[in-house]
Motif scaffolding. Sequence first.
Motif, short mmCIF file in Angstrom:
data_model
loop_
_atom_site.label_atom_id
_atom_site.label_comp_id
_atom_site.label_asym_id
_atom_site.label_seq_id
_atom_site.Cartn_x
_atom_site.Cartn_y
_atom_site.Cartn_z
N ARG A 242 -11.11 -0.70 -10.01
CA ARG A 242 -10.80 -1.40 -11.27
C ARG A 242 -11.71 -2.61 -11.44
O ARG A 242 -12.01 -3.32 -10.47
N ILE A 243 -12.11 -2.85 -12.67
CA ILE A 243 -12.90 -4.04 -12.99
C ILE A 243 -11.92 -5.19 -13.19
O ILE A 243 -11.11 -5.17 -14.12
N GLU A 244 -12.00 -6.18 -12.34
CA GLU A 244 -11.07 -7.32 -12.43
C GLU A 244 -11.68 -8.51 -13.14
O GLU A 244 -10.96 -9.35 -13.68
N GLN A 245 -13.01 -8.58 -13.16
CA GLN A 245 -13.65 -9.72 -13.82
C GLN A 245 -15.07 -9.35 -14.21
O GLN A 245 -15.74 -8.57 -13.53
N VAL A 246 -15.51 -9.87 -15.34
CA VAL A 246 -16.89 -9.69 -15.78
C VAL A 246 -17.59 -11.03 -15.62
O VAL A 246 -17.20 -12.03 -16.21
N GLU A 247 -18.63 -11.05 -14.83
CA GLU A 247 -19.34 -12.29 -14.51
C GLU A 247 -20.54 -12.46 -15.45
O GLU A 247 -21.29 -11.51 -15.70
N ARG A 248 -20.70 -13.69 -15.96
CA ARG A 248 -21.81 -13.97 -16.86
C ARG A 248 -22.72 -15.03 -16.28
O ARG A 248 -22.28 -15.93 -15.57
N ALA A 249 -24.02 -14.89 -16.60
CA ALA A 249 -25.00 -15.88 -16.13
C ALA A 249 -24.80 -17.17 -16.90
O ALA A 249 -24.68 -17.17 -18.14
N GLY A 250 -24.79 -18.28 -16.17
CA GLY A 250 -24.48 -19.55 -16.81
C GLY A 250 -25.47 -19.97 -17.87
O GLY A 250 -25.08 -20.49 -18.92
N GLN A 251 -26.75 -19.74 -17.65
CA GLN A 251 -27.77 -20.24 -18.58
C GLN A 251 -27.93 -19.33 -19.79
O GLN A 251 -27.94 -19.79 -20.93
N SER A 252 -28.05 -18.03 -19.57
CA SER A 252 -28.31 -17.09 -20.68
C SER A 252 -27.04 -16.60 -21.37
O SER A 252 -27.07 -16.25 -22.54
N GLY A 253 -25.94 -16.55 -20.63
CA GLY A 253 -24.70 -15.99 -21.19
C GLY A 253 -24.63 -14.48 -21.09
O GLY A 253 -23.64 -13.87 -21.50
N ASP A 254 -25.68 -13.85 -20.54
CA ASP A 254 -25.67 -12.40 -20.37
C ASP A 254 -24.69 -12.02 -19.25
O ASP A 254 -24.34 -12.84 -18.40
N ILE A 255 -24.31 -10.77 -19.24
CA ILE A 255 -23.49 -10.26 -18.15
C ILE A 255 -24.37 -10.09 -16.92
O ILE A 255 -25.49 -9.55 -17.01
N SER A 256 -23.87 -10.54 -15.79
CA SER A 256 -24.67 -10.45 -14.57
C SER A 256 -24.06 -9.52 -13.54
O SER A 256 -24.79 -8.93 -12.73
N ALA A 257 -22.73 -9.38 -13.55
CA ALA A 257 -22.10 -8.54 -12.52
C ALA A 257 -20.68 -8.19 -12.92
O ALA A 257 -20.06 -8.87 -13.75
N LEU A 258 -20.17 -7.13 -12.32
CA LEU A 258 -18.77 -6.74 -12.44
C LEU A 258 -18.10 -6.97 -11.09
O LEU A 258 -18.63 -6.56 -10.05
N ALA B 14 -7.08 5.66 -11.57
CA ALA B 14 -5.75 5.19 -11.96
C ALA B 14 -5.67 4.89 -13.46
O ALA B 14 -4.59 4.76 -14.02
N ILE B 15 -6.83 4.78 -14.10
CA ILE B 15 -6.86 4.50 -15.54
C ILE B 15 -7.19 5.80 -16.26
O ILE B 15 -8.26 6.37 -16.09
N GLY B 16 -6.28 6.28 -17.06
CA GLY B 16 -6.49 7.54 -17.77
C GLY B 16 -7.47 7.39 -18.91
O GLY B 16 -7.75 6.29 -19.39
N THR B 17 -8.01 8.50 -19.34
CA THR B 17 -8.89 8.50 -20.51
C THR B 17 -8.10 8.98 -21.72
O THR B 17 -7.10 9.69 -21.60
N VAL B 18 -8.56 8.59 -22.91
CA VAL B 18 -7.84 8.93 -24.13
C VAL B 18 -8.03 10.40 -24.48
O VAL B 18 -7.09 11.16 -24.65
N GLY B 19 -9.28 10.83 -24.63
CA GLY B 19 -9.55 12.24 -24.89
C GLY B 19 -8.82 12.79 -26.09
O GLY B 19 -8.23 13.86 -26.04
N VAL B 20 -8.84 12.06 -27.21
CA VAL B 20 -8.13 12.51 -28.41
C VAL B 20 -8.70 13.81 -28.93
O VAL B 20 -7.97 14.72 -29.32
N GLY B 21 -10.03 13.90 -28.98
CA GLY B 21 -10.65 15.08 -29.57
C GLY B 21 -11.33 15.96 -28.55
O GLY B 21 -11.90 15.47 -27.58
#
Length: 504
Positions: free
Chosen positions: A182-198, A42-49
């Motif tokens: 669709r990605i509705e939320q990006v989950e981050r680890a509380g202690q490290s701040g890294d991304i943990s899940a989509l 449902a989300i198109g790509t730009v594909g300019v070039g």
Amino acid sequence: MTDRPITRYCIAGGGTAGWMAAAALARFLPGGHTVELVESEAIGTVGVGEATIPQIHLFNGALGLDEAEFLRETKGSIKLGIEFDGWLREGAAYMHAFGNIGRSAGLLPFQHYWLRAHALGFAKPLQRYSLNELAGRTMRMQRGKTAGGQEMPYAYHFDAALYARYLRRFAEERGVTRYEGRIEQVERAGQSGDISALLLDGDRRIEADFFIDCTGFRGLLIEGALETGFEDWSDWLPCDRALAVACEGGGDFTPYTRSIARPAGWQWRIPLQHRLGNGLVYCSAQWSDDEAAETLLANLDGAPQTDPRPIRFTTGTRRRHWNRNCLALGLAAGFMEPLESTSIHLVQSAISRFLAVLPHAAPDPAIVGWFNQQARFEWERIRDFLILHYTANDRVGQPFWDQVRTMIPPDTLTAKLDQWRATGFIHREHEELFTDVGWFQVLVGQGVAARGYNRLADAMPEDDLRRFLGETERALIEQVKPMPRHLDFLRDCIARSERQGVDA
């Protein structure tokens, strides 16, 4: 991020960038790793070039792709360079062709002998000393070395959506798992701040150790979640809109891209087997969307296949392309106009750079720092090259072109221009993408005059210089004459690919 080994990769977003990353990881990661990709139809790509530079051979070759099959599957054609029409002034055109210009003699590159001959009044235009441009202008193409033993580097035009589809098959055959959603939320680890899940629509959750952001301009991970920051370069590259449209084939089937200057921007023309790719990049402060659309549609070779697709952008780059356990690729990393067909290359080079330092566990700050430093250098030098096309123009009286001609360029570009103007000197710093030959062609094409040349060129007697240039030109013309026409070359490639498919 913990010291747990990185074994699970998640790519957020598909398109060309996402499937290039998936294909590369699938090809090179050792056993025991998983690669998952999340995208939404449902989300198109730009594909300019849809145009590339010769380095694409390195990527395709590393994957082991067959060229004939690749051209068939992507409806591709050959690209020997880019013609810039009207960039200096109306009616003036030049080509930034791949490959060499002339040949060196003694200690000096060709540019100094050409500059001396130009000062003496008998140098011919650069195209007469370029194998690729002579071949391109006569619609010819040859793979491998010519009869004279010279390589003719080339790239491709192709349908970016078909290329992504082609790479998707490649990646999925090698174990990549694709999730639609669709990605509705990006989950981050509380202690490290890294991304943990989509978190996806439908209450699905995708965990991983490392994430690659290919979500386009939105940068859902690198910016939306990690707030990396963005460096705006629109003061130097003020175009902020594009319209893209495909049209029916018509006109010359050129083995080169065309970039045509317009009053408030420029138009691209990319010939594919099944259609022509067209677009208009423009500055919204100078042109309305309706004016841009009218200009684009009035300058097509054939009937448009759809309405022009609008694209809004800001030229610039993320302050870091690798932040924590996230790498940004493609439009998520930043944007520069497809003026020199660098979009796909920047994805390719980032993947290559990442694989060179592939982390086993928590990425070392020294490695991440090196990666970001190299990415910034590459992006800034490409930025400078694009700015050169704009700032060196004689389109006096057109507000947009007057604006870009009078702007103050970055210090790095100013230094390069000063060196060229002084003695025709061009220095390729470290591994910047564009070579001295590329800079030479654009500097001359854009009318940036050198006041002198290296005086070692005076050691060649004038009669010998005339003979040197004449023999160089004649040798190149003779090498082009027996080459097949571009269309015949493609037909032979496609036929060979189809025969191989039948035999298999």
